[in-house]
Design a protein around this motif. Structure first.
Motif, PDB file in Angstrom:
ATOM      1  N   UNK A  60      13.269   8.284  11.257  1.00  0.00           N
ATOM      2  CA  UNK A  60      13.713   8.448  12.643  1.00  0.00           C
ATOM      3  C   UNK A  60      13.031   7.460  13.594  1.00  0.00           C
ATOM      4  N   UNK A  85      14.280   3.863  12.857  1.00  0.00           N
ATOM      5  CA  UNK A  85      15.661   3.642  13.302  1.00  0.00           C
ATOM      6  C   UNK A  85      15.698   3.467  14.811  1.00  0.00           C
ATOM      7  N   UNK A  86      14.987   4.360  15.454  1.00  0.00           N
ATOM      8  CA  UNK A  86      14.978   4.458  16.883  1.00  0.00           C
ATOM      9  C   UNK A  86      14.359   3.196  17.505  1.00  0.00           C
ATOM     10  N   UNK A 146      18.936  12.174  14.333  1.00  0.00           N
ATOM     11  CA  UNK A 146      17.739  11.397  13.977  1.00  0.00           C
ATOM     12  C   UNK A 146      16.616  11.627  14.981  1.00  0.00           C
ATOM     13  N   UNK A 147      16.982  11.789  16.241  1.00  0.00           N
ATOM     14  CA  UNK A 147      15.949  11.987  17.255  1.00  0.00           C
ATOM     15  C   UNK A 147      15.278  13.344  17.122  1.00  0.00           C
ATOM     16  N   UNK A 183      16.795   0.225  16.957  1.00  0.00           N
ATOM     17  CA  UNK A 183      17.930   0.235  17.886  1.00  0.00           C
ATOM     18  C   UNK A 183      17.505  -0.434  19.191  1.00  0.00           C
TER      19      UNK A 183
END
Lengths: 298, 303
Positions: B179, B182-183, B111-112, B186
């Motif tokens: 991405x 999500x990041x 994802x990163x 988190x």
């Protein structure tokens, strides 16, 4: 018992990830695999996928000898180097100047992020208007101080200069805000200690603050570099790569190879190279700023 | 006494610099706004740079030229991709930060890395995929006798609705925005203590209930930041929209470029439409500047 519980846990985890996996697969992975495959094929506009001709490494050989590709890489690197240096110097200077907390800072910060929020298409259009040779404000005001009107977007060097200025206008605030946040997060004890030791402003700035911002600076540079390689919309609107190829950055060249020259296979070959550059840059970025590394178990 | 005077002077200097910079940042946007109220004659003349008789003609013309259609398309695509991104990213962030499973680390790193894909690279396969998806559906209809002979409802029209560029844009914008979302989420989840969830599990809640009733509501501040960034990118995106949309599915950033005609550039109309396009992002900026700055600095500066 415990292993069936574990399997159930794993299944739950993947059920939560399933939508993301589907979106990534359909939206990114399949298209990228297609690009890679297409880079070994010839396919013209409007043809079916099944009509592609396998040409082996022909596209790659052609690319190595292609002056247009080489010049687009050169333009991108030159553009990246100039805007990065300018934006870092101006951004850092402003951050140092305005580091001290001040009343109304929030209002100014809000204003500074406006150029980042405006649609790139609008940014391109506004600056194309401002720089217009006949009716642009910039020529109007330069005329008032005795500088003759320039055809900003009609001359190769001036056009390049114009996209640089536009990029600086749009992105310096981003660097400024990040560096300001970095400066304000520096440990007060260190600064206090050096002040007690009699460090003057220059020493404080260049021997203590800037070195302590090293990792932030590096990450900012990498993030901007990735952006420069990705972005094309402002240039697309302002010059569409011209005059000649003076402002044709790599991603714009890929777009034009695909949709103006209508050679989708060859465009994919250049796209693969751009993806490779992006991958290297991203891995570097990850090396220096890994948002996952705070958790030891990733 | 001396030091107070010095402090004042530096504060005055600081404000002077700030105001100067604010003018530079705002200037071009103000020029766009002003120009949108000018007639073509005023635009061409250097006498009426700041003083002129305002007119709404440009706006009238923009509204008469399918603005409502482009606006509707932009709203549909931006809202759909934002909502989809939030839900999908929320679920993925929950799994990645709270659950143990093999493959977690590779997925997190994937994802990163994937967020760096340039739109120009995506535009080519996306264009081909969409064209072939349409051809595939038409072939399917041609090859199926009862569909081929069907007239009402027309299966070809139905197939065309399935290749609607807005569906593609929603998918690709979601993929491009996931991405970052999500990041970011988190990061937010990390700050939420796990005790509540553990208690809920003990009380017999399923993971899904924990997610929908506890985690998702607790993530609200993070979801707000993610929503702003996702919306901004989807609302402003030009290149993929240019490649995927046709005259009925065009979004605003593509629509505005129609005023760049061969006969010349209709600046008044462009500036009027430009002003209308930048209103939502500008309003967002003024409402949520703090969240935007938090999102921007999240990557580089560790809190």
């Amino acid at each position: 018992m415990s292993s069936s519980f574990k399997i159930r846990q794993i299944r739950i985890a993947y059920l939560f990830l399933l939508p993301a996996i589907i979106v990534f697969t359909l939206g990114l992975v399949v298209p990228l695999i297609n690009t890679f495959e297409l880079s070994f094929n010839r396919l013209s506009m409007g043809s079916r996928w099944s009509d592609r001709d396998y040409v082996g490494l022909d596209n790659y050989e052609r690319m190595i000898e292609d002056d247009h590709v080489r010049s687009s890489v050169g333009v991108t690197l030159r553009f990246a180097a100039i805007v990065l240096v300018a934006e870092l110097v101006i951004g850092m200077g402003l951050a140092l100047l305005l580091e001290k907390p001040i009343k109304g800072a929030a209002v100014f910060r809000t204003i500074f992020i406006l150029p980042l929020m405006v649609s790139p298409v609008a940014v391109g259009l506004i600056w194309r208007y401002l720089l217009d040779g006949r009716i642009g404000l910039i020529n109007h005001y330069l005329g008032q101080i005795g500088i003759p009107a320039q055809t900003w977007l009609g001359d190769p060097n001036l056009a390049f200069f114009s996209i640089v200025i536009t990029d600086i206008w749009q992105w310096t605030p981003f660097i400024f805000i990040i560096l300001l946040a970095g400066l304000q997060a520096l440990p007060a004890e260190v600064l206090e200690a050096s002040r007690i030791d009699g460090a003057n402003w220059w020493q404080m700035t260049f021997l203590i603050k800037v070195p302590m911002l090293r990792s932030i600076l590096l990450v900012t540079v990498l993030m901007r570099l990735i952006d420069v390689f990705r972005a094309l919309e402002v240039i697309f609107i302002m010059t569409f790569g011209g005059p000649g190829r003076s402002t044709q950055v790599m991603s714009l060249h890929i777009y034009k190879t695909a949709f103006t020259s209508q050679t989708l296979g060859y465009a994919s070959t250049i796209a693969v190279v751009l993806m490779f550059i992006m991958l290297v840059l991203s891995l570097f970025l990850l090396l220096f700023s890994n948002p996952l590394k705070e958790r030891a178990d990733f | 006494m001396n030091s107070i005077k010095g402090l004042n002077r530096s504060t005055v200097l600081q404000y002077a610099v700030l105001i100067f910079l604010a003018l530079i940042a705002l200037g071009p946007i103000i020029v766009m706004f002003l120009t949108s109220f000018k007639t073509q004659v005023d635009i061409m003349s250097s006498e009426s740079m700041w003083v002129f008789q305002p007119t709404f003609d440009n706006y009238t013309h923009v509204f008469e030229n399918k603005f409502d259609l482009f606006l509707r398309n932009s709203i549909i695509v931006s809202l759909a991709s934002t909502l989809l991104s939030l839900l999908v990213a929320g679920m993925a962030a929950y799994a990645l930060s709270r659950l143990e499973f093999p493959g977690r680390s590779p997925i997190a790193y994937f994802t990163l890395i994937i967020r760096m894909v340039p739109p120009a690279v995506l535009a080519i396969p996306i264009f081909i995929l969409w064209l072939n998806w349409e051809l595939f559906l038409f072939d399917l209809i041609d090859a199926t006798p009862f569909l081929y002979e069907m007239e009402n409802p027309d299966p070809y029209l139905f197939a065309e609705s399935l290749v609607d560029g807005r569906i593609g844009l929603t998918l690709f914008y979601t993929a491009l925005n996931l991405p970052f979302a999500i990041w970011l989420l988190i990061g937010f989840l990390r700050q939420i203590p796990t005790e509540i969830e553990e208690a809920a599990i003990v009380d017999g809640c399923s993971q899904w209930q924990v997610f929908t009733r506890i985690i998702f509501p607790l993530m609200r501040p993070g979801l707000a930041v993610a929503a702003i960034f996702t919306f901004r990118i989807s609302w402003n995106e030009f290149l993929l929209a240019l490649v995927l949309t046709d005259r009925n599915t065009r979004t605003l950033p593509v629509g505005i470029t129609l005023f760049l005609t061969e006969q010349g550039v209709q600046w008044g109309r462009i500036m009027a439409m430009g002003t209308l396009i930048v209103i939502p992002p500008l309003v967002l900026t003024f409402v949520a500047a703090r969240q935007i700055i938090a999102g921007m600095t999240a990557g580089a500066v560790k809190g």
